[in-house]
Design an enzyme around this catalytic site. Structure first.
Site, PDB file in Angstrom:
ATOM      1  N   GLY A 185      21.890 -11.791 -31.812  1.00 30.44           N
ATOM      2  CA  GLY A 185      20.601 -12.255 -31.311  1.00 30.44           C
ATOM      3  C   GLY A 185      20.279 -11.610 -29.988  1.00 30.44           C
ATOM      4  O   GLY A 185      21.186 -11.250 -29.215  1.00 30.44           O
TER       5      GLY A 185
ATOM      6  N   LYS B 107      14.229 -38.661 -29.823  1.00 30.45           N
ATOM      7  CA  LYS B 107      13.525 -37.579 -30.522  1.00 30.45           C
ATOM      8  C   LYS B 107      12.244 -38.158 -31.099  1.00 30.45           C
ATOM      9  O   LYS B 107      12.187 -39.366 -31.384  1.00 30.45           O
ATOM     10  CB  LYS B 107      14.400 -37.022 -31.663  1.00 30.45           C
ATOM     11  CG  LYS B 107      14.108 -35.575 -31.986  1.00 30.45           C
ATOM     12  CD  LYS B 107      14.768 -34.651 -30.973  1.00 30.45           C
ATOM     13  CE  LYS B 107      14.571 -33.203 -31.249  1.00 30.45           C
ATOM     14  NZ  LYS B 107      15.363 -32.370 -30.336  1.00 30.45           N
TER      15      LYS B 107
ATOM     16  N   GLY C 244      17.251 -13.017 -28.260  1.00 31.71           N
ATOM     17  CA  GLY C 244      16.114 -13.858 -27.885  1.00 31.71           C
ATOM     18  C   GLY C 244      16.399 -14.509 -26.542  1.00 31.71           C
ATOM     19  O   GLY C 244      17.208 -14.016 -25.752  1.00 31.71           O
ATOM     20  N   ASN C 245      15.756 -15.637 -26.305  1.00 27.21           N
ATOM     21  CA  ASN C 245      15.876 -16.281 -24.990  1.00 27.21           C
ATOM     22  C   ASN C 245      17.324 -16.520 -24.570  1.00 27.21           C
ATOM     23  O   ASN C 245      17.727 -16.182 -23.459  1.00 27.21           O
ATOM     24  CB  ASN C 245      15.090 -17.597 -24.990  1.00 27.21           C
ATOM     25  CG  ASN C 245      15.300 -18.378 -23.709  1.00 27.21           C
ATOM     26  OD1 ASN C 245      16.039 -19.360 -23.673  1.00 27.21           O
ATOM     27  ND2 ASN C 245      14.674 -17.927 -22.641  1.00 27.21           N
TER      28      ASN C 245
HETATM   29  P1  NAD Z   1      14.754 -16.815 -30.126  1.00 25.89           P
HETATM   30  O1  NAD Z   1      13.813 -17.058 -31.241  1.00 25.89           O
HETATM   31  O2  NAD Z   1      14.198 -16.524 -28.747  1.00 25.89           O
HETATM   32  O3  NAD Z   1      15.740 -15.596 -30.503  1.00 25.89           O
HETATM   33  C1  NAD Z   1      16.446 -15.539 -31.708  1.00 25.89           C
HETATM   34  C2  NAD Z   1      17.120 -14.170 -31.801  1.00 25.89           C
HETATM   35  O4  NAD Z   1      17.929 -14.156 -32.967  1.00 25.89           O
HETATM   36  C3  NAD Z   1      16.152 -13.012 -31.914  1.00 25.89           C
HETATM   37  O5  NAD Z   1      16.657 -11.907 -31.213  1.00 25.89           O
HETATM   38  C4  NAD Z   1      16.175 -12.702 -33.424  1.00 25.89           C
HETATM   39  O6  NAD Z   1      15.852 -11.355 -33.723  1.00 25.89           O
HETATM   40  C5  NAD Z   1      17.620 -12.997 -33.720  1.00 25.89           C
HETATM   41  N1  NAD Z   1      17.896 -13.222 -35.129  1.00 25.89           N
HETATM   42  C6  NAD Z   1      17.237 -14.012 -35.995  1.00 25.89           C
HETATM   43  N2  NAD Z   1      17.808 -13.942 -37.197  1.00 25.89           N
HETATM   44  C7  NAD Z   1      18.851 -13.093 -37.100  1.00 25.89           C
HETATM   45  C8  NAD Z   1      19.832 -12.596 -37.984  1.00 25.89           C
HETATM   46  N3  NAD Z   1      19.853 -12.993 -39.252  1.00 25.89           N
HETATM   47  N4  NAD Z   1      20.770 -11.728 -37.524  1.00 25.89           N
HETATM   48  C9  NAD Z   1      20.744 -11.329 -36.233  1.00 25.89           C
HETATM   49  N5  NAD Z   1      19.857 -11.769 -35.336  1.00 25.89           N
HETATM   50  C10 NAD Z   1      18.920 -12.634 -35.764  1.00 25.89           C
HETATM   51  O7  NAD Z   1      15.709 -18.085 -30.092  1.00 25.89           O
HETATM   52  P2  NAD Z   1      16.562 -18.655 -28.873  1.00 25.89           P
HETATM   53  O8  NAD Z   1      15.689 -19.586 -28.075  1.00 25.89           O
HETATM   54  O9  NAD Z   1      17.266 -17.563 -28.182  1.00 25.89           O
HETATM   55  O10 NAD Z   1      17.587 -19.587 -29.652  1.00 25.89           O
HETATM   56  C11 NAD Z   1      18.717 -19.057 -30.297  1.00 25.89           C
HETATM   57  C12 NAD Z   1      19.614 -20.195 -30.758  1.00 25.89           C
HETATM   58  O11 NAD Z   1      19.983 -20.985 -29.634  1.00 25.89           O
HETATM   59  C13 NAD Z   1      18.997 -21.181 -31.745  1.00 25.89           C
HETATM   60  O12 NAD Z   1      20.047 -21.661 -32.573  1.00 25.89           O
HETATM   61  C14 NAD Z   1      18.493 -22.306 -30.853  1.00 25.89           C
HETATM   62  O13 NAD Z   1      18.373 -23.536 -31.556  1.00 25.89           O
HETATM   63  C15 NAD Z   1      19.621 -22.354 -29.848  1.00 25.89           C
HETATM   64  N6  NAD Z   1      19.274 -22.981 -28.554  1.00 25.89           N
HETATM   65  C16 NAD Z   1      18.271 -22.480 -27.785  1.00 25.89           C
HETATM   66  C17 NAD Z   1      17.988 -23.076 -26.553  1.00 25.89           C
HETATM   67  C18 NAD Z   1      16.932 -22.525 -25.646  1.00 25.89           C
HETATM   68  O14 NAD Z   1      16.773 -23.063 -24.548  1.00 25.89           O
HETATM   69  N7  NAD Z   1      16.225 -21.471 -26.017  1.00 25.89           N
HETATM   70  C19 NAD Z   1      18.747 -24.187 -26.118  1.00 25.89           C
HETATM   71  C20 NAD Z   1      19.787 -24.666 -26.925  1.00 25.89           C
HETATM   72  C21 NAD Z   1      20.035 -24.055 -28.143  1.00 25.89           C
END
Ligand code: NAD
Length: 459
Positions: free
Chosen positions: A250, A138, A252-253
């Site tokens: 959630g 990291k 998101g991605n």
């Molecule tokens: P993102 O920012 O694309 O999406 C987050 C989602 O969570 C959004 O829809 C947002 O509206 C929602 N959200 C936020 N606060 C909320 C709440 N209090 N109640 C309900 N919904 C809420 O993020 P992401 O990339 O989808 O990542 C989500 C999680 O997965 C994180 O913990 C991230 O560390 C983990 N993660 C992501 C990846 C990746 O490749 N994107 C890989 C490993 C882990």
């Protein structure tokens, strides 16, 4: 066992335009900024507990509970107003016994060496549990990109590389985007590295945009990977996935592509919750007849927020933000943020729930873990369930190193194989030793790294 693992896994938002996307600050990130909280101490406590169970010898314990190498350096840059400013950068390589170190680079005003140490250690366990031939690393720069122009950020990215170029590389340590860094920073860093080395080395860094060394399938990788593990869990539990229902936190991605893959597997997603920036609270959007990714994505913005008014028009019930956890479903998918399944919310989980798959990092607290354990719900822990992202980054590196790119189908097929076998290794251990899935995942990861250091004759 405390389970906030790999909290800052790469938030890979590669924009085809190459524009910078600033990631939002998470609650855990705020916690990490709190100087009384030491993430490295927490990572060491987690390690010590598992090392004890595995009966590791003292030398192996001493080796694995601290990073192998740490670099800490100045990065002087010229600011836009003509003045000079000195920033501070880090790179920590926790362990590379199983292959080159792998892990992101964060631009963060509260970056500390202990945060970077902890995150590098968590990366070692994550790459080990999914069995990819990489270690954990990291890096970061203490800075606030909100107050820096793109030119100043470029100078910082290139300056970081100039200080560390000789100690990282495709065969040593492979960086990636993380908090407040994007595909654009990765391309600047790659360019600087290649200039210094006098070679083309696209496998030096991952998270690059498509067309300049990025991999197809990366956008889908984490969410799809989550559901590959659910599919296998259903098989093992004798559940027909096409007869199941699920509720997601959630959109998101991770969650978007988890919903997509789940419905492709025949499951019915009935509820999805997300945050509303406007109302400063979250809502759950429910449609008992089932929702699809294609339907919901049309009314979702780039931050993963669903348009409430449009959802209502489309026949969704709008419920309280916490309602996602109270649904009478077979599968719960916390895929938003950390610290959501807690001692206060865990008892809302309906008896119908058989599987909880952690798409987010650290969604479940240790107290909630105890309740889930007692109720016999199968948990697919975060650092296994969401490891599709880092696995696809590894595929990006492999494709770059051989300068030959796979189709999306090939990438996803390889991802499926990796996730499936990782899931079964953890599940089989959990069943054979009658232990919790999270403990089994840690035991596998740590024992793989311990074996590698032994085989190499390091201890
Ligand atoms: P993102 O920012 O694309 O999406 C987050 C989602 O969570 C959004 O829809 C947002 O509206 C929602 N959200 C936020 N606060 C909320 C709440 N209090 N109640 C309900 N919904 C809420 O993020 P992401 O990339 O989808 O990542 C989500 C999680 O997965 C994180 O913990 C991230 O560390 C983990 N993660 C992501 C990846 C990746 O490749 N994107 C890989 C490993 C882990």
């Amino acid at each position: 066992m405390i389970n906030f693992v790999n909290v800052f896994e790469t938030k890979l938002k590669i924009l085809n335009t190459g524009k910078l996307l600033i990631n939002k600050k998470s609650k855990l990130e705020e916690k990490m900024a709190d100087t009384s909280f030491n993430p490295f101490k927490m990572a060491q406590q987690q390690f010590d507990a598992v090392a004890e169970k595995l009966n590791l010898d003292q030398a192996t314990k001493d080796l694995l509970r601290t990073p192998d190498r740490e670099y800490s350096f100045n990065i002087p840059i010229r600011m836009d107003d003509g003045s000079y400013k000195v920033f501070h950068g880090f790179r920590v390589q926790h362990n590379d016994a199983r292959g080159p170190a792998k892990g992101g680079i964060r631009f963060h005003p509260q970056e500390t060496i202990d945060t970077v140490r902890a995150l590098s250690m968590w990366m070692t366990w994550k790459t080990a549990v999914v069995d990819i031939p990489l270690g954990g690393g990291k890096g970061g720069i203490i800075c606030d990109p909100h107050n820096l122009s793109m030119r100043e950020q470029e100078a910082l990215a290139r300056g970081w590389i100039r200080q560390i170029a000789r100690n990282i590389g495709p065969l040593q340590d492979v960086p990636a985007p993380d908090v407040m860094t994007s595909g654009q920073h990765m391309i600047w860093m790659l360019d600087e590295y290649e200039k210094i080395m006098g070679v083309k080395a696209p496998g030096f860094i991952t998270g690059k945009p498509l067309g300049v060394g990025g991999s197809l399938g990366r956008t889908e990788a984490t969410g799809y990977g989550v559901m590959y593990t659910v599919r296998e869990a259903c098989k093992n539990l004798g559940i027909d996935i096409s007869k199941t229902t699920a509720s997601f936190q959630g959109f998101g991605n991770v969650s978007q592509f988890a919903v997509d893959q789940y419905t492709k597997l025949g499951g019915k997603a009935i509820a999805v919750s997300c945050w509303s920036h406007e109302d400063k609270k979250s809502y759950t959007y429910r449609k008992l007849s089932g929702v699809t990714y294609q339907e919901l994505i049309k009314i979702t913005n780039k931050f993963g927020e669903i348009d409430k008014a449009k959802a209502q028009e489309m026949g969704f019930e709008i419920l309280d933000g916490n309602a996602w956890i109270e649904q009478e479903v077979d599968i719960l998918v916390p895929a938003a943020i950390e610290n959501q399944v807690t001692k206060d919310t865990v008892n809302f989980i309906k008896p119908s729930v058989k599987i909880i798959v952690e798409g987010a990092n650290g969604p479940t607290t240790p107290e909630a873990d105890e309740v889930i354990k007692a109720r016999g719900i199968l948990v697919i822990p975060d650092f296994l369930a969401n490891s599709g992202g880092v696995t696809c980054s590894y595929f990006e590196q492999v494709q770059c190193n051989m300068n030959y790119f796979w189709t999306k189908e090939e990438v996803l097929e390889k991802l499926d194989q990796k996730m499936t076998s990782a899931f079964h290794a953890v599940y089989d251990l959990a069943v054979s030793r009658n232990i919790y899935m999270r403990d089994a995942a840690y035991m596998i990861a740590i024992s793989r790294v311990a074996d590698a250091v032994k085989l190499r004759g390091w201890v």
